[in-house]
Design an enzyme around this catalytic site. Structure first.
Site, PDB file in Angstrom:
ATOM      1  N   SER A  68     -14.294  20.867  41.714  1.00 13.46           N
ATOM      2  CA  SER A  68     -13.332  21.946  41.495  1.00 13.46           C
ATOM      3  C   SER A  68     -13.665  23.125  42.415  1.00 13.46           C
ATOM      4  CB  SER A  68     -13.318  22.325  40.008  1.00 13.46           C
ATOM      5  OG  SER A  68     -12.175  23.058  39.693  1.00 13.46           O
ATOM      6  N   ARG A 124      -7.577  31.265  29.446  1.00 15.09           N
ATOM      7  CA  ARG A 124      -8.361  30.041  29.215  1.00 15.09           C
ATOM      8  C   ARG A 124      -7.514  28.973  28.534  1.00 15.09           C
ATOM      9  NH1 ARG A 124     -12.600  27.343  31.460  1.00 15.09           N
ATOM     10  NH2 ARG A 124     -13.973  26.394  29.907  1.00 15.09           N
ATOM     11  N   ASP A 184      -6.112  13.543  36.707  1.00 20.80           N
ATOM     12  CA  ASP A 184      -6.187  14.987  36.974  1.00 20.80           C
ATOM     13  C   ASP A 184      -4.796  15.514  37.335  1.00 20.80           C
ATOM     14  OD1 ASP A 184      -6.709  17.576  37.893  1.00 20.80           O
ATOM     15  OD2 ASP A 184      -8.534  16.998  38.968  1.00 20.80           O
ATOM     16  N   HIS A 197      -8.895  16.677  34.792  1.00 19.34           N
ATOM     17  CA  HIS A 197      -9.711  17.404  35.765  1.00 19.34           C
ATOM     18  C   HIS A 197     -11.164  17.563  35.307  1.00 19.34           C
ATOM     19  CE1 HIS A 197     -10.637  20.216  38.913  1.00 19.34           C
ATOM     20  NE2 HIS A 197     -10.942  21.160  38.044  1.00 19.34           N
ATOM     21  N   ASP A 198     -11.378  17.855  34.028  1.00 17.25           N
ATOM     22  CA  ASP A 198     -12.741  18.072  33.516  1.00 17.25           C
ATOM     23  C   ASP A 198     -13.632  16.836  33.632  1.00 17.25           C
ATOM     24  OD1 ASP A 198     -12.971  20.741  32.862  1.00 17.25           O
ATOM     25  OD2 ASP A 198     -12.372  20.489  30.760  1.00 17.25           O
TER      26      ASP A 198
HETATM   27  C1  ACO Z   1     -21.252  22.664  28.876  1.00 23.18           C
HETATM   28  C2  ACO Z   1     -21.020  24.139  29.199  1.00 23.18           C
HETATM   29  O1  ACO Z   1     -20.048  24.706  28.886  1.00 23.18           O
HETATM   30  S1  ACO Z   1     -22.289  24.899  30.044  1.00 23.18           S
HETATM   31  C3  ACO Z   1     -21.806  26.515  30.442  1.00 23.18           C
HETATM   32  C4  ACO Z   1     -21.302  26.534  31.799  1.00 23.18           C
HETATM   33  N1  ACO Z   1     -19.955  26.106  31.704  1.00 23.18           N
HETATM   34  C5  ACO Z   1     -19.430  25.307  32.614  1.00 23.18           C
HETATM   35  O2  ACO Z   1     -20.029  24.824  33.522  1.00 23.18           O
HETATM   36  C6  ACO Z   1     -18.061  25.005  32.350  1.00 23.18           C
HETATM   37  C7  ACO Z   1     -17.900  23.595  32.186  1.00 23.18           C
HETATM   38  N2  ACO Z   1     -17.762  23.180  30.820  1.00 23.18           N
HETATM   39  C8  ACO Z   1     -16.582  23.081  30.227  1.00 23.18           C
HETATM   40  O3  ACO Z   1     -15.574  23.478  30.731  1.00 23.18           O
HETATM   41  C9  ACO Z   1     -16.529  22.414  28.897  1.00 23.18           C
HETATM   42  O4  ACO Z   1     -17.629  22.814  28.156  1.00 23.18           O
HETATM   43  C10 ACO Z   1     -16.463  20.893  28.966  1.00 23.18           C
HETATM   44  C11 ACO Z   1     -15.428  20.443  29.908  1.00 23.18           C
HETATM   45  C12 ACO Z   1     -17.756  20.282  29.441  1.00 23.18           C
HETATM   46  C13 ACO Z   1     -16.185  20.446  27.523  1.00 23.18           C
HETATM   47  O5  ACO Z   1     -15.743  19.116  27.463  1.00 23.18           O
HETATM   48  P1  ACO Z   1     -15.944  18.196  26.203  1.00 23.18           P
HETATM   49  O6  ACO Z   1     -17.375  17.887  26.008  1.00 23.18           O
HETATM   50  O7  ACO Z   1     -14.991  17.048  26.362  1.00 23.18           O
HETATM   51  O8  ACO Z   1     -15.544  19.093  24.978  1.00 23.18           O
HETATM   52  P2  ACO Z   1     -14.095  19.247  24.289  1.00 23.18           P
HETATM   53  O9  ACO Z   1     -13.097  19.774  25.239  1.00 23.18           O
HETATM   54  O10 ACO Z   1     -13.772  18.007  23.566  1.00 23.18           O
HETATM   55  O11 ACO Z   1     -14.354  20.402  23.222  1.00 23.18           O
HETATM   56  C14 ACO Z   1     -15.270  20.244  22.176  1.00 23.18           C
HETATM   57  C15 ACO Z   1     -15.245  21.495  21.317  1.00 23.18           C
HETATM   58  O12 ACO Z   1     -13.940  21.636  20.752  1.00 23.18           O
HETATM   59  C16 ACO Z   1     -14.080  21.789  19.340  1.00 23.18           C
HETATM   60  N3  ACO Z   1     -12.881  21.258  18.698  1.00 23.18           N
HETATM   61  C17 ACO Z   1     -12.419  19.998  18.717  1.00 23.18           C
HETATM   62  N4  ACO Z   1     -11.276  19.927  17.983  1.00 23.18           N
HETATM   63  C18 ACO Z   1     -11.029  21.166  17.503  1.00 23.18           C
HETATM   64  C19 ACO Z   1     -10.012  21.719  16.688  1.00 23.18           C
HETATM   65  N5  ACO Z   1      -9.013  20.981  16.200  1.00 23.18           N
HETATM   66  N6  ACO Z   1     -10.086  23.033  16.403  1.00 23.18           N
HETATM   67  C20 ACO Z   1     -11.107  23.794  16.886  1.00 23.18           C
HETATM   68  N7  ACO Z   1     -12.093  23.313  17.665  1.00 23.18           N
HETATM   69  C21 ACO Z   1     -12.049  22.011  17.969  1.00 23.18           C
HETATM   70  C22 ACO Z   1     -15.329  20.999  18.996  1.00 23.18           C
HETATM   71  O13 ACO Z   1     -15.860  21.395  17.768  1.00 23.18           O
HETATM   72  C23 ACO Z   1     -16.230  21.364  20.158  1.00 23.18           C
HETATM   73  O14 ACO Z   1     -16.779  22.627  19.920  1.00 23.18           O
HETATM   74  P3  ACO Z   1     -18.155  23.091  20.647  1.00 23.18           P
HETATM   75  O15 ACO Z   1     -17.976  22.882  22.131  1.00 23.18           O
HETATM   76  O16 ACO Z   1     -18.282  24.536  20.294  1.00 23.18           O
HETATM   77  O17 ACO Z   1     -19.247  22.232  20.105  1.00 23.18           O
HETATM   78  N1  HSE Z   2     -14.019  23.317  32.802  1.00 26.52           N
HETATM   79  C1  HSE Z   2     -14.223  23.795  34.134  1.00 26.52           C
HETATM   80  C2  HSE Z   2     -12.935  23.620  34.831  1.00 26.52           C
HETATM   81  C3  HSE Z   2     -12.769  24.298  36.135  1.00 26.52           C
HETATM   82  O1  HSE Z   2     -12.984  23.367  37.113  1.00 26.52           O
HETATM   83  C4  HSE Z   2     -14.707  25.227  34.101  1.00 26.52           C
HETATM   84  O2  HSE Z   2     -14.520  25.885  33.085  1.00 26.52           O
HETATM   85  O3  HSE Z   2     -15.312  25.691  35.051  1.00 26.52           O
END
Ligand code: ACO
Ligand code: HSE
Length: 379
Positions: free
Chosen positions: A165, A237, A330, A360-361
């Site tokens: 990304s 977001r 994506d 995309h994720d």
């Molecule tokens: C991992 C990090 O975020 S590290 C910090 C740096 N951040 C980054 O680099 C950004 C990249 N990370 C991200 O964008 C995201 O965290 C991702 C893409 C990795 C998440 O992807 P996934 O693991 O598939 O998580 P998903 O989108 O299914 O979301 C799960 C969350 O939704 C919550 N959820 C699921 N269904 C529901 C609902 N109906 N209502 C409310 N919350 C819900 C879960 O409880 C879970 O919560 P938590 O993350 O607080 O434990």
């Molecule tokens: N989940 C990613 C998507 C952007 O590529 C982020 O929050 O950075």
């Protein structure tokens, strides 16, 4: 609510030293940076973390570039200042695809970000918060700024530069701007130039933040905690997160289910709405709105061909061994962009396709498939 802009990241403590423990956040300082949009940034810091040991001829260093809301904490456990484990923890470590018994992995926080590198929530040279006065920057500016990290570490050539990304845009810019400094390149889910569709999806996000009364022209950082443009950032977001996942995944996961006992016919939420509320709330607690605006605008400017005779001419200058990959589901950065990018880079061959329902994720989620691409690049 906590004001994300006032949450201090773990301290970055000056220059890297041989024997630093993995994941210790350091920073490299840069002097005056001339900017693509005109003007200069008088001084800046790039925070970064490292894993593994740099070998004697500095030939084992790998640079990893994070996405829009990521940071330098790509590996390691959750801990103080890190509410979640590293965002590529499954890929980085002893015996993993980015094997830290062999490689020296370096992950900087992007210029303009809010996790240790200089950005709108940082102080300017006079000690005043930059806020709305922070200059516009491009992906290319960010990459030129990051060169101080390589210089400080004594890395004249990265064994590989990787990213997805926004991180993929920066990885690609490294290979175009500094071909002699990049031996291997892995670009995931990123284009040669941002498209009208991508700029279009960014537009309502930017409007949501900048029309929040708490925005104050970007000068809200010294306002009382909770007074920043949190609502706007949360709306941004929600919009963005929908584009990061696939329509099929959302339908299969959430369908038309109400959230718990809530009744949508009576003003209650659907489960998908609650899910988006949750992701909005999490981001607002960990990210600065002005960085979000600045970095989103920098992605809009992404065009490796600008002032280089076009995309084709720019890509023709890449000398790195390259793997380009996209995700079949994506909807934000579609596969056709990966194919176009791969076709333009000498020797890149066909673009690889990550097969996933997650959209995309997937570059953050499909660890096994990304690991296979990393191994193919490194071995
Ligand atoms: C991992 C990090 O975020 S590290 C910090 C740096 N951040 C980054 O680099 C950004 C990249 N990370 C991200 O964008 C995201 O965290 C991702 C893409 C990795 C998440 O992807 P996934 O693991 O598939 O998580 P998903 O989108 O299914 O979301 C799960 C969350 O939704 C919550 N959820 C699921 N269904 C529901 C609902 N109906 N209502 C409310 N919350 C819900 C879960 O409880 C879970 O919560 P938590 O993350 O607080 O434990
Ligand atoms: N989940 C990613 C998507 C952007 O590529 C982020 O929050 O950075």
């Amino acid at each position: 609510m906590t004001d994300a802009s006032t949450v201090d990241p773990p301290p970055a403590t000056g220059a890297w030293r041989e024997g630093d423990p993995p994941g210790r956040r350091r920073w490299a300082a840069g002097g005056r940076l001339r900017l693509d949009a005109g003007g200069t940034l008088p001084e800046y810091r790039i925070a970064y973390e490292t894993w593994g040991r740099l070998n004697s001829d500095a030939s084992n260093a790998v640079l990893i570039e994070h996405a829009l809301t990521g940071d330098s904490h790509a590996a390691g456990e959750a801990g103080p200042g890190h509410p979640t484990p590293g965002w590529w923890d499954g890929l980085i470590g002893p015996g993993r695809a980015l094997d830290t018994d062999e490689l020296f992995v370096v992950v900087p926080n992007v210029l303009g970000g809010c996790q240790g590198s200089t950005g709108p929530s940082s102080a300017d040279p006079d000690g005043r918060t930059w806020g709305g006065r922070f200059p516009r920057i491009t992906i290319r500016d960010q990459v030129r700024a990051e060169a101080v990290v390589a210089d400080e570490l004594g890395v004249s050539r990265w064994a590989a530069v990787l990213g997805g990304s926004m991180g993929g845009m920066r990885a690609l810019e490294w290979a175009v701007t500094f071909p002699a400094r990049v031996a291997g390149l892995l670009v995931l889910a990123a284009p040669a130039a941002s498209s009208a569709d991508q700029i279009a999806w960014a537009a309502p996000q930017l409007h949501a933040i900048t029309s929040d009364p708490g925005w104050r022209g970007g000068d809200y950082h010294d306002a009382p905690p909770g007074a920043g443009p949190h609502r706007g950032l949360g709306v941004a977001r929600r919009i963005a997160h929908v584009t990061y996942r696939s329509s099929l995944e959302l339908d299969q996961r959430f369908g038309r289910q109400p959230q718990g006992a809530e009744n949508p016919l009576d003003g209650g939420r659907y489960a998908i709405e609650s899910y988006l509320d949750h992701h909005a709330d999490k981001l607002v607690r960990r990210f600065d709105a002005a960085s979000y605006v600045l970095l989103t605008e920098s992605m809009n400017t992404h065009d490796v061909g600008r002032d280089r005779g076009g995309v084709g001419a720019a890509l023709a200058g890449v000398t790195a061994r390259s793997i380009i990959a996209g995700v079949d589901s994506d909807r934000l950065y579609p596969m056709r962009q990966a194919h176009e990018l791969a076709a333009g880079i000498p020797g890149a061959g066909e673009a690889a396709e990550i097969s996933s329902p997650y959209g995309h994720d997937s570059f953050l989620i499909e660890t096994a498939q990304v690991a296979a691409l990393v191994k193919a690049l490194l071995h």
